[in-house]
Design a protein around this motif. Sequence first.
Motif: not given
Length: 106
Positions: A24-35, A53-69
């Motif tokens: 349906a609508e868009d899903e939440v994704m986060v790009a995460v830079l680990p410590r 967070l409220p349930a609708f804000a919990v990310p469905r997709f998580i990707e670890t990245v070596p850096e954020l653009p």
Amino acid sequence: MESAVRSHPAVADAAAFPVASELAEDEVMVAVLPRPGSVLDPHDLVRHCERELPAFAVPRFIETVPELPLTETGKVRKTVLRERGVTADTWDRTAGVSPVVRPGPG
């Protein structure tokens, strides 16, 4: 939402953005830079987000990245992340399958 993700002890920085959903609508994704020296467990990050967070804000997709653009002024270029979208390295909390999660640099 990003501050809740950043409050996880294994997260150095994060950027949240919408990605298209097959349902349906868009899903939440986060790009995460680990410590540095940390290994991020996406299940643990989701449990942390469920408490913060409220349930609708919990990310469905998580990707670890070596850096954020970043822009020249140091802001995250979310358009780059949105255009890349879900990749083979992206963890999907609805799929129940976790890819290899890379530790942070350092």
